[in-house]
Design a protein around this motif. Structure first.
Motif, PDB file in Angstrom:
ATOM      1  N   UNK A 138      10.744  -9.364  -1.939  1.00 14.12           N
ATOM      2  CA  UNK A 138      10.135 -10.632  -2.376  1.00 14.12           C
ATOM      3  C   UNK A 138       8.708 -10.788  -1.866  1.00 14.12           C
ATOM      4  N   UNK A 139       8.303  -9.966  -0.921  1.00 15.47           N
ATOM      5  CA  UNK A 139       6.961 -10.045  -0.324  1.00 15.47           C
ATOM      6  C   UNK A 139       6.052  -9.026  -0.982  1.00 15.47           C
ATOM      7  N   UNK A 140       4.883  -9.492  -1.417  1.00 12.58           N
ATOM      8  CA  UNK A 140       3.936  -8.604  -2.079  1.00 12.58           C
ATOM      9  C   UNK A 140       2.651  -8.413  -1.285  1.00 12.58           C
ATOM     10  N   UNK A 141       2.246  -9.417  -0.527  1.00 14.91           N
ATOM     11  CA  UNK A 141       1.029  -9.350   0.285  1.00 14.91           C
ATOM     12  C   UNK A 141       1.320 -10.019   1.623  1.00 14.91           C
ATOM     13  N   UNK A 142       0.724  -9.493   2.687  1.00 13.04           N
ATOM     14  CA  UNK A 142       0.891 -10.063   4.030  1.00 13.04           C
ATOM     15  C   UNK A 142      -0.472 -10.552   4.519  1.00 13.04           C
ATOM     16  N   UNK A 143      -0.492 -11.772   5.049  1.00 12.40           N
ATOM     17  CA  UNK A 143      -1.689 -12.313   5.704  1.00 12.40           C
ATOM     18  C   UNK A 143      -1.407 -12.363   7.202  1.00 12.40           C
ATOM     19  N   UNK A 181       1.759  -1.340  10.574  1.00 10.74           N
ATOM     20  CA  UNK A 181       0.779  -1.783   9.586  1.00 10.74           C
ATOM     21  C   UNK A 181       0.310  -0.614   8.732  1.00 10.74           C
ATOM     22  N   UNK A 182       0.106   0.535   9.366  1.00 13.89           N
ATOM     23  CA  UNK A 182      -0.371   1.706   8.630  1.00 13.89           C
ATOM     24  C   UNK A 182       0.716   2.298   7.741  1.00 13.89           C
ATOM     25  N   UNK A 183       1.982   2.092   8.108  1.00  8.03           N
ATOM     26  CA  UNK A 183       3.097   2.564   7.281  1.00  8.03           C
ATOM     27  C   UNK A 183       3.407   1.605   6.140  1.00  8.03           C
ATOM     28  N   UNK A 184       2.978   0.358   6.274  1.00  2.24           N
ATOM     29  CA  UNK A 184       3.291  -0.673   5.278  1.00  2.24           C
ATOM     30  C   UNK A 184       2.569  -0.385   3.964  1.00  2.24           C
ATOM     31  N   UNK A 185       3.312  -0.328   2.865  1.00  2.91           N
ATOM     32  CA  UNK A 185       2.715  -0.034   1.562  1.00  2.91           C
ATOM     33  C   UNK A 185       2.056  -1.259   0.940  1.00  2.91           C
ATOM     34  N   UNK A 186       2.356  -2.430   1.450  1.00  4.38           N
ATOM     35  CA  UNK A 186       1.828  -3.660   0.856  1.00  4.38           C
ATOM     36  C   UNK A 186       0.480  -4.015   1.483  1.00  4.38           C
ATOM     37  N   UNK A 187      -0.422  -4.608   0.705  1.00  5.72           N
ATOM     38  CA  UNK A 187      -1.735  -4.979   1.256  1.00  5.72           C
ATOM     39  C   UNK A 187      -1.606  -5.997   2.394  1.00  5.72           C
ATOM     40  N   UNK A 231      -9.097  -6.193  18.036  1.00  7.82           N
ATOM     41  CA  UNK A 231     -10.061  -5.536  17.145  1.00  7.82           C
ATOM     42  C   UNK A 231      -9.343  -4.410  16.399  1.00  7.82           C
ATOM     43  N   UNK A 232      -8.531  -3.654  17.116  1.00  5.05           N
ATOM     44  CA  UNK A 232      -7.803  -2.541  16.507  1.00  5.05           C
ATOM     45  C   UNK A 232      -6.798  -3.035  15.471  1.00  5.05           C
ATOM     46  N   UNK A 233      -6.147  -4.148  15.742  1.00  2.52           N
ATOM     47  CA  UNK A 233      -5.223  -4.736  14.767  1.00  2.52           C
ATOM     48  C   UNK A 233      -5.990  -5.171  13.526  1.00  2.52           C
ATOM     49  N   UNK A 234      -7.170  -5.754  13.729  1.00  6.01           N
ATOM     50  CA  UNK A 234      -8.000  -6.145  12.586  1.00  6.01           C
ATOM     51  C   UNK A 234      -8.370  -4.929  11.744  1.00  6.01           C
ATOM     52  N   UNK A 235      -8.700  -3.815  12.397  1.00  5.65           N
ATOM     53  CA  UNK A 235      -9.084  -2.606  11.681  1.00  5.65           C
ATOM     54  C   UNK A 235      -7.916  -1.982  10.920  1.00  5.65           C
ATOM     55  N   UNK A 236      -6.691  -2.336  11.291  1.00  4.68           N
ATOM     56  CA  UNK A 236      -5.509  -1.833  10.581  1.00  4.68           C
ATOM     57  C   UNK A 236      -5.202  -2.637   9.323  1.00  4.68           C
ATOM     58  N   UNK A 237      -5.908  -3.763   9.137  1.00 10.37           N
ATOM     59  CA  UNK A 237      -5.749  -4.557   7.916  1.00 10.37           C
ATOM     60  C   UNK A 237      -6.506  -3.878   6.768  1.00 10.37           C
ATOM     61  N   UNK A 238      -6.112  -4.179   5.547  1.00 10.50           N
ATOM     62  CA  UNK A 238      -6.753  -3.590   4.383  1.00 10.50           C
ATOM     63  C   UNK A 238      -7.988  -4.374   3.939  1.00 10.50           C
ATOM     64  N   UNK A 239      -7.960  -5.681   4.141  1.00  9.06           N
ATOM     65  CA  UNK A 239      -9.052  -6.570   3.747  1.00  9.06           C
ATOM     66  C   UNK A 239      -9.238  -7.583   4.868  1.00  9.06           C
ATOM     67  N   UNK A 276       1.448  -0.122  -8.843  1.00  2.00           N
ATOM     68  CA  UNK A 276       0.132   0.509  -8.787  1.00  2.00           C
ATOM     69  C   UNK A 276      -0.669   0.020  -7.583  1.00  2.00           C
ATOM     70  N   UNK A 277      -0.529  -1.263  -7.234  1.00  2.00           N
ATOM     71  CA  UNK A 277      -1.212  -1.792  -6.043  1.00  2.00           C
ATOM     72  C   UNK A 277      -0.812  -0.986  -4.813  1.00  2.00           C
ATOM     73  N   UNK A 278       0.484  -0.761  -4.644  1.00  2.00           N
ATOM     74  CA  UNK A 278       0.956  -0.014  -3.470  1.00  2.00           C
ATOM     75  C   UNK A 278       0.473   1.434  -3.497  1.00  2.00           C
ATOM     76  N   UNK A 279       0.531   2.047  -4.682  1.00  2.00           N
ATOM     77  CA  UNK A 279       0.069   3.432  -4.804  1.00  2.00           C
ATOM     78  C   UNK A 279      -1.439   3.528  -4.554  1.00  2.00           C
ATOM     79  N   UNK A 280      -2.184   2.519  -5.034  1.00  2.88           N
ATOM     80  CA  UNK A 280      -3.639   2.528  -4.881  1.00  2.88           C
ATOM     81  C   UNK A 280      -4.031   2.374  -3.409  1.00  2.88           C
ATOM     82  N   UNK A 281      -3.365   1.444  -2.724  1.00  2.36           N
ATOM     83  CA  UNK A 281      -3.627   1.290  -1.289  1.00  2.36           C
ATOM     84  C   UNK A 281      -3.384   2.618  -0.571  1.00  2.36           C
ATOM     85  N   UNK A 282      -2.287   3.278  -0.906  1.00  2.00           N
ATOM     86  CA  UNK A 282      -1.923   4.518  -0.241  1.00  2.00           C
ATOM     87  C   UNK A 282      -2.942   5.622  -0.480  1.00  2.00           C
ATOM     88  N   UNK A 283      -3.391   5.774  -1.738  1.00  2.00           N
ATOM     89  CA  UNK A 283      -4.318   6.875  -2.015  1.00  2.00           C
ATOM     90  C   UNK A 283      -5.684   6.611  -1.388  1.00  2.00           C
TER      91      UNK A 283
END
Length: 265
Positions: free
Chosen positions: A53-58, A94-100, A114-122, A207-214
């Protein structure tokens, strides 16, 4: 007086639209992390990654800080534990998580923060946010990727200066250097993060998950190998599509084209 448990220090909420929010909730200590908080955070991220049910994490913090790093009063417990235990490592999860994952940086993001922030996608930062690497100041060796990720984002010279001097990077400078995507008023921080999340949710989630991964996997390679990786995964993706999926794609594109207004000379 009983000490607050990790469940109250790492808060998780989900909305009906598919957005989950994790809040580091230890404001009196500027959201510094204890071992139990790190373990709890890792477990919550893994659970959200597995929740259909979760697509994006903030990810954000409460009070004046996003996260001021590891609680140094329990540093030995943190650093001499099993640092290779992926199950209790929030950055690894966070790095294993496929969701943005969108980081909403509301104040200080220091060292481990700072390191946790750098593990975020956006990243979205409030105007008063500051990023600071104090590893060299306190004699702590980085182990969540700061020494390797930061130079790749802002350039080696800037990263050396930030890490060797322990001088802060303010939100405006972070935006100029490409470290954060947006700088907004603090009152608008979560609204902006939610806006980005909703834009992501409107798209094809597979595709979002695949795109994040690639993107993320390609960044670990040189350009030549990264291009080959993209080609390989594209072939796998299209070879796995059914005739019905191709038909739906064509119908979608045709529908979008029909909606475009005709241009007049």
């Amino acid at each position: 007086m009983a000490q607050p448990g990790a469940a109250t220090l790492i808060l998780v909420s989900r909305d009906k639209n598919g957005v989950a929010k994790i809040t580091i909730n230890r404001p009196k200590s500027l959201n510094s992390l204890t071992k139990s908080m790190m373990t709890r955070m890792a477990k919550e991220i893994k659970a959200l990654a597995l929740d259909d049910s979760v697509r994006v994490i903030i990810l954000t913090g409460s009070g004046r800080a996003f996260c001021s790093g590891v609680d140094l009063t329990s540093a030995e417990d943190v650093f001499k534990g099993d640092v290779k235990d992926v199950e209790s490592d929030p950055v690894a999860q966070m790095e294993l998580c496929q969701k943005p994952i969108i980081g909403a940086i509301n104040g200080f993001a220091v060292t481990a923060g700072f390191e946790i922030a750098l593990a975020c996608d956006i990243l979205v930062a409030a105007k008063g946010a500051k990023f600071m690497d104090t590893h060299a100041r306190f004699g702590i060796f980085p182990s969540w990727g700061l020494s390797q990720k930061l130079p790749r984002i802002i350039g080696a010279g800037r990263a050396r200066e930030a890490s060797l001097t322990a001088m802060p990077i303010n939100a405006e400078q972070a935006e100029k250097w490409g470290l954060v995507n947006y700088v907004v008023e603090e009152s608008e921080l979560l609204t902006k993060a939610e806006e980005i999340a909703q834009a992501i949710i409107k798209n094809n989630q597979d595709l979002v998950r695949r795109y994040k991964s690639v993107i993320n996997d390609g960044l670990k390679m040189d350009l030549g190998h990264a291009l080959s990786l993209e080609k390989e995964r594209a072939h796998d993706y299209y070879n796995g599509m059914t005739k019905e999926q191709f038909k739906k794609m064509q119908e979608f594109i045709a529908g979008r084209s029909a909606k475009k207004p005709s241009s007049k000379l």
